[in-house]
Motif scaffolding. Sequence first.
Motif, PDB file in Angstrom:
ATOM      1  N   ASP A 206       0.754  -1.448  -0.130  1.00  0.00           N
ATOM      2  CA  ASP A 206       0.023   0.014   0.017  1.00  0.00           C
ATOM      3  C   ASP A 206       0.798   1.075   0.251  1.00  0.00           C
ATOM      4  O   ASP A 206       0.341   2.462   0.016  1.00  0.00           O
ATOM      5  CB  ASP A 206      -0.980  -0.078   1.192  1.00  0.00           C
TER       6      ASP A 206
ATOM      7  N   TRP B  40      -3.333 -11.600   2.483  1.00  0.00           N
ATOM      8  CA  TRP B  40      -4.246 -10.597   3.205  1.00  0.00           C
ATOM      9  C   TRP B  40      -3.291  -9.370   3.577  1.00  0.00           C
ATOM     10  O   TRP B  40      -3.505  -8.829   4.639  1.00  0.00           O
ATOM     11  CB  TRP B  40      -4.826 -11.103   4.293  1.00  0.00           C
TER      12      TRP B  40
ATOM     13  N   GLY C 112      -3.480  -6.389   2.762  1.00  0.00           N
ATOM     14  CA  GLY C 112      -4.261  -5.279   2.784  1.00  0.00           C
ATOM     15  C   GLY C 112      -4.924  -5.231   4.312  1.00  0.00           C
ATOM     16  O   GLY C 112      -5.200  -3.976   4.942  1.00  0.00           O
ATOM     17  N   TYR C 113      -4.552  -6.380   5.220  1.00  0.00           N
ATOM     18  CA  TYR C 113      -5.214  -6.486   6.522  1.00  0.00           C
ATOM     19  C   TYR C 113      -3.939  -6.389   7.202  1.00  0.00           C
ATOM     20  O   TYR C 113      -3.118  -7.216   7.155  1.00  0.00           O
ATOM     21  CB  TYR C 113      -6.165  -7.720   6.785  1.00  0.00           C
TER      22      TYR C 113
ATOM     23  N   ARG D 236      -7.115  -5.915  10.696  1.00  0.00           N
ATOM     24  CA  ARG D 236      -8.018  -5.014  10.019  1.00  0.00           C
ATOM     25  C   ARG D 236      -7.662  -4.335   8.920  1.00  0.00           C
ATOM     26  O   ARG D 236      -6.281  -4.089   8.448  1.00  0.00           O
ATOM     27  CB  ARG D 236      -8.110  -3.584  11.232  1.00  0.00           C
ATOM     28  N   ASN D 237      -8.474  -4.163   7.961  1.00  0.00           N
ATOM     29  CA  ASN D 237      -8.220  -3.588   6.669  1.00  0.00           C
ATOM     30  C   ASN D 237      -8.299  -2.036   6.746  1.00  0.00           C
ATOM     31  O   ASN D 237      -9.443  -1.310   7.025  1.00  0.00           O
ATOM     32  CB  ASN D 237      -9.354  -3.754   5.810  1.00  0.00           C
TER      33      ASN D 237
ATOM     34  N   ASP E  67      -7.908   0.210   4.678  1.00  0.00           N
ATOM     35  CA  ASP E  67      -8.586   0.953   3.670  1.00  0.00           C
ATOM     36  C   ASP E  67     -10.066   1.358   3.806  1.00  0.00           C
ATOM     37  O   ASP E  67     -10.423   1.954   3.108  1.00  0.00           O
ATOM     38  CB  ASP E  67      -8.312   0.240   2.116  1.00  0.00           C
TER      39      ASP E  67
ATOM     40  N   TYR F 221     -15.477  -0.643  10.823  1.00  0.00           N
ATOM     41  CA  TYR F 221     -14.324  -1.323  11.457  1.00  0.00           C
ATOM     42  C   TYR F 221     -14.771  -2.503  12.192  1.00  0.00           C
ATOM     43  O   TYR F 221     -14.321  -3.801  11.840  1.00  0.00           O
ATOM     44  CB  TYR F 221     -13.337  -0.525  12.425  1.00  0.00           C
TER      45      TYR F 221
ATOM     46  N   ASN G 182     -15.783  -5.214   9.532  1.00  0.00           N
ATOM     47  CA  ASN G 182     -14.859  -5.708   8.661  1.00  0.00           C
ATOM     48  C   ASN G 182     -13.586  -6.301   9.055  1.00  0.00           C
ATOM     49  O   ASN G 182     -12.597  -6.343   8.475  1.00  0.00           O
ATOM     50  CB  ASN G 182     -14.779  -4.244   7.664  1.00  0.00           C
ATOM     51  N   ASP G 183     -13.544  -6.018  10.628  1.00  0.00           N
ATOM     52  CA  ASP G 183     -12.271  -6.716  10.988  1.00  0.00           C
ATOM     53  C   ASP G 183     -12.231  -8.302  11.097  1.00  0.00           C
ATOM     54  O   ASP G 183     -13.307  -8.924  10.839  1.00  0.00           O
ATOM     55  CB  ASP G 183     -12.260  -6.329  12.847  1.00  0.00           C
TER      56      ASP G 183
END
Length: 564
Positions: free
Chosen positions: A408, A453, A455-456, A476-477, A479, A485, A488-489
Motif C-alpha cells: 500500500d 491478506w 491489505g489487513y 484490520r483492513n 482502507d 471497522y 470488517n475486522d
Amino acid sequence: MTTDGPLPSPQTTLAVILGASEWPFAPDFPASAAFENAAKSWRKYLLDLLGFGLPPENLLDLFNSNASPLEIDEEISAFIEKCSTAMKAVGSTPRDILLYFVGHGGFVGRDSDFYLALRCTRIERPRTSGVQIEALADTLSEKGRHLRRFIILDCCFAAAAFRAFEARTSTVAISKTVHAFEAKEDVNHIPSKGVALLCSSDQKTTSLLLPDGSSTMFSKSLMHALSVGNPHQKNLLSLYDIKDLAQGFLDRTSIKNTPQPVVFSPDRSRGDIATVPLFPNPATNFIGNEEVEMTHAFQKQWQSQSPLHALQVKEFFTQKDITSSLSNIKEKYVSLLSTGTDLGEAKSDPIIISPGNIIYVRYEFGVIVDHRQKSTYVTRGPIYQKWLQLGWDSKEIFPVDDDHINSDGIGVFNHFRGIGANAHFQGSIYWHPTVGAYSIQGAIREKWLLLDWEGYYPTTDEKICFDGFGRYNDFRNIDLDPTFYEHNDLSLYHHPMTGVCEIHGAIRAFWKTLGAEQYGYPITDEMVYSDGIGHFSKFYRHTDNLETILSWYPSTGVKEEIAE
C-alpha cells in the motif's frame, strides 16, 4: 561413550517415504488430504537445514506413487545400493535408514497378515497389490543388513508390523518396548545395527485424523515433537524421546481416547537402537566445532577501528569470522547513514550467537544483524521497538531481511526467524501509522500469507486463548471506512487439533457475543452457500464435542444451528 558403531548423521542417513492419500481401486479406504499433508510435513522436516538436514540425494520419496509393490521393492533396493556405492566412492558409508509410511494399513488372509496400502492397492486383492510388511522387512533386512533401521508407521493397527521384524531376531529375547520398563543395559552404548519401530497405534487400534482433516493425529504430534524438542535433554533425541514428546502433545489435547504411540525394538542383538540419539533437539543450542576464543588484544583492535564496544562472546567464532561479520555491520551502518538513516549510538556490545552464525549490534533506533556467509539486515523504528518488547533478542529471533514498504506504500514489515531453541520459529512484524506495530507467527502467519491478506494489518500480537491451547490474531483492513471497522475486522484462530481458520464480518461479530472461542473454535473459513447469497462458518467446542454452524443472510442476519 561406548560404541560398536558410529553416531548417526544426516549425511550418512537414507530416508524413504511411502504411502498414499487416495486409493482409486479400494473404495473402502477413504481418501484424505490429511495423509498428503502429513507426508509433505515429514519431507520438509527431513530436508530442512534447520530440521533433520538430510541431503536431497539421500531421500527416496514414493508417496502417492502408482508403482506396484514389486516395483516399490525394486526401487528401495536400487536406492540403497546406489547411495551405498556413491558414499563409498568418497570414503563414507550409510549408517542408518529411516522409513516413514502414512496411509491405510490392514489385514489379509486366515493368518491376518498385515499390509500397507499403496495407491494401486485393489480391495479384492490386497495381498498382491499392497506392501506385505514381511516382504518390506525382508528387503530392509537384506539390503540394509549393515544399517540401523528406523521404521515410522502412521496407519491403523500400525503395531501389527512388529511380528514381521520379530521373526528375524530369533537370537535375542523379544518383547514389546514399554517405556516404563525400557531395557537399557548401557545408556552410552551406540549399537551399529538393529531395528526399531515407532507406531501410531497398537495392533488393535485404528489411527485417527485431526478433526479438521488437515493431517493425521499422530503425524501432527510427531512434527510437534520434532519442532519443539525438550530443553531438559541432550542435543539429539532418540525414538523413545520422540515417542514421549508426541504422547505428551496428544495428552494435552482435549480429544478423548487418542491412540497411543508405541515403540518396539525387535532386534537387540547389538543393543536397543531406539535409544540411539538420532533427531536434532531444537530446544537445545548446537555448538560448532570451531571454538576459538577471542583474545583481549583482538577486542581492543576492533575498539580502535570502529565505534562499536568490546565484544561479548556468548559462544565462539573464529577470528576470521568475527572480523568479516563486524566489517559487514560497519558497512551496513555507514550505508544507512548515506541514505539519511541514523540508527544513533550503539546501545550494546556486539553479541555473537555461535549456533546460528550470527553477530548483532543494538543501536538507539535499530539493530543490525549479520548472518555469517549470507547477508546483513537492519530492523529499525517501531518494528525494532516491538522486537525488543517481545523479547525476541533474548529468544534469539532475528530478522532475515531488511524492513520493506508494504504494497500500500504506507505500512512497513520485517520477517524474522529463530535459531537454537527457537529454530522452528518464523514470524513477521507489521507496522501501520493507524494501528502501530504487531507480530504474527507460526501457523497463523502461514495461513495469513496463504490468503494474501496484506491489505489487513494485525491489530494484536498473537494471543493465547482461554484454554491455553488456542492462539489468535486480530486484523484490520485500513482502507475501509473506520465507521465499519467492527464488521470488517477479521481474526485468525489456531488450535492444534483444528488448524487455522479465519472468521470475519457479521458472523465474527455475532460469534463474539456468544463468547468467541469459548463458544467454539472455527473449523472452517467463512464459506458461501450454493445459492451464492448466504454465508456460513462451522465451529467446534472441544469441551463437549459440539459442532455448530453460524449462517448469515442479508434478510435474516446471523442464525445458529447444530451441525448434524
